[in-house]
Design an enzyme around this catalytic site. Sequence first.
Site, PDB file in Angstrom:
ATOM      1  N   ASP A 109     -10.877  -1.749   4.517  1.00 15.06           N
ATOM      2  CA  ASP A 109     -10.599  -3.171   4.657  1.00 15.06           C
ATOM      3  C   ASP A 109     -10.467  -3.527   6.134  1.00 15.06           C
ATOM      4  O   ASP A 109     -11.190  -2.992   6.969  1.00 15.06           O
ATOM      5  CB  ASP A 109      -9.327  -3.504   3.867  1.00 15.06           C
ATOM      6  CG  ASP A 109      -9.368  -4.898   3.262  1.00 15.06           C
ATOM      7  OD1 ASP A 109      -9.230  -5.866   4.036  1.00 15.06           O
ATOM      8  OD2 ASP A 109      -9.539  -5.012   2.034  1.00 15.06           O
ATOM      9  N   HIS A 140      -5.467  -9.011   5.724  1.00 12.02           N
ATOM     10  CA  HIS A 140      -6.118  -8.762   4.435  1.00 12.02           C
ATOM     11  C   HIS A 140      -5.830  -7.356   3.904  1.00 12.02           C
ATOM     12  O   HIS A 140      -5.391  -7.168   2.758  1.00 12.02           O
ATOM     13  CB  HIS A 140      -7.625  -8.977   4.615  1.00 12.02           C
ATOM     14  CG  HIS A 140      -8.399  -9.151   3.354  1.00 12.02           C
ATOM     15  ND1 HIS A 140      -8.959  -8.100   2.665  1.00 12.02           N
ATOM     16  CD2 HIS A 140      -8.730 -10.258   2.672  1.00 12.02           C
ATOM     17  CE1 HIS A 140      -9.611  -8.553   1.610  1.00 12.02           C
ATOM     18  NE2 HIS A 140      -9.483  -9.870   1.587  1.00 12.02           N
ATOM     19  N   SER A 348     -10.317 -10.382  -4.095  1.00  6.45           N
ATOM     20  CA  SER A 348      -9.859  -9.364  -3.150  1.00  6.45           C
ATOM     21  C   SER A 348      -8.519  -8.789  -3.570  1.00  6.45           C
ATOM     22  O   SER A 348      -8.216  -7.618  -3.312  1.00  6.45           O
ATOM     23  CB  SER A 348      -9.700  -9.960  -1.750  1.00  6.45           C
ATOM     24  OG  SER A 348     -10.885  -9.936  -1.038  1.00  6.45           O
TER      25      SER A 348
END
Length: 474
Positions: A109, A140, A348
């Site tokens: 990621d 994220h 996600s």
Amino acid sequence: MSWLAGTWVRTLCATAILGAALAGPVVPASARPVLTVAPPTVDPGALGSAQALSGNPAPLEPTEQQTVCAEPTFTGGQLREAPLAQRVLNLPAAWQFSRGAGQKVAVIDTGVNPHPRLPALQPGGDFVSDSDGTVDCDSHGTLVAGIIAAQPSPDDAFAGVAPDAEILTIRQLSLAYKTKESRRGEEPGAIDTSGYGNVLTLAAAVVRAVDMGSTVINISEVACTTAGSTMVDGALGAAVQYAYERNVVVVAAAGNLSEGSACGTQNTGTGWGKVQTVASPAWFSPYVLSVASVESDGSPSNITLYGPWIGVAAIGRQIVSLDSKPGGTGLVNAVPTQQGMSTIDGTSFAAPYVAGLAALIRARFPELTAQQVMDRITHTAHGPGPGRDDRIGHGLIDPVAALTDQLPDQPVSSGADVPRAFPEPIRPPGPERLPRLVATIGSIACLTTLAIGFAISIPYRRKRDSDLLPDLDS
């Protein structure tokens, strides 16, 4: 602040969109030709380019940070009740059977910042800059890691799905970084409009995660392209196959419908013949378990990208996870935008719920193969109807069922297409031979004696009968 731009928000609250890397400029759906898409084939020979990069993670060219780092926040006071996405999974009941001990989950990621509730955090390298992977300027990756493995705390009701699992962080994408000398379109697969990262380094990160001992890999990144366009994800397909063949479960976000991006056209039909937008690596089924987002009632989220590759779903709305700021110790649940505070949403963040469940299953059933782990997840999921569909796959995951149900080692239909000789019918046994033979002989002897006696008696019967008749001729 520039990190509040719409591109960053779409990426954080949806999936990391690599569409520009595959398809070039976005073409309106009305102008696109209708092309038939078939399931992808994997070229094992394409793996070499990823393997060449996997041993020494580094950007392919010099990069630099060009925007300030993201700063999500927490709104609403102390979190006294578990978030909805966590609550529907009934994690306390699942933890009676497994907490994911002994499992290493790779988070490929934007990096993962250290957090006191992620004590088992292993650096895996950085394909974006010169860190060891434990730096997250985009937030994220830290959010994803928290959903997978954050330990419970007496201060709030949040916890990761597999709190005893280890996280391996590999930074492969960042929207805060760009190349020092941007050259549009010069490198196939490069992203030059919304950050740094490409499908080749994503493939290399998958290979690296496998070689570093991961048992589960989470990929909350999606590369979209128009159906029929030339794909450049050959190395990525070979990499996820490499993981599958080495008994590693790969979980990938299905992708989000995002207007103005390569993921902007929904797949509204059913089956491969109706696909208009391809999502990679999600479409590399069966080597990948692809995860869609659903609402609290189990219906598909309006942000989730459909496709025949969808395996299961988890709630991807109103996400709570760990604070990603350096030195952060708390939680976050919102990002500031130009319109105000926005919840954290998207596939996600649905995907790591499934990756965490895979870690729970691997810890409880270490003898299962990667395919058998994925089968447990899909066979125990709950959909609104029978079977699967292209919106949410087999439905919402159920950790307790996945950890406790008695499932066959092989699918019920396994081997149904293999021809086999039809067995001879079973003949029921009759009575024993000797008693039957004695009875038959006895019956015949009895009948014979009766017949002889009857024959001998005939003349005598006629004589007696004649003496009794009158003499009519006299």
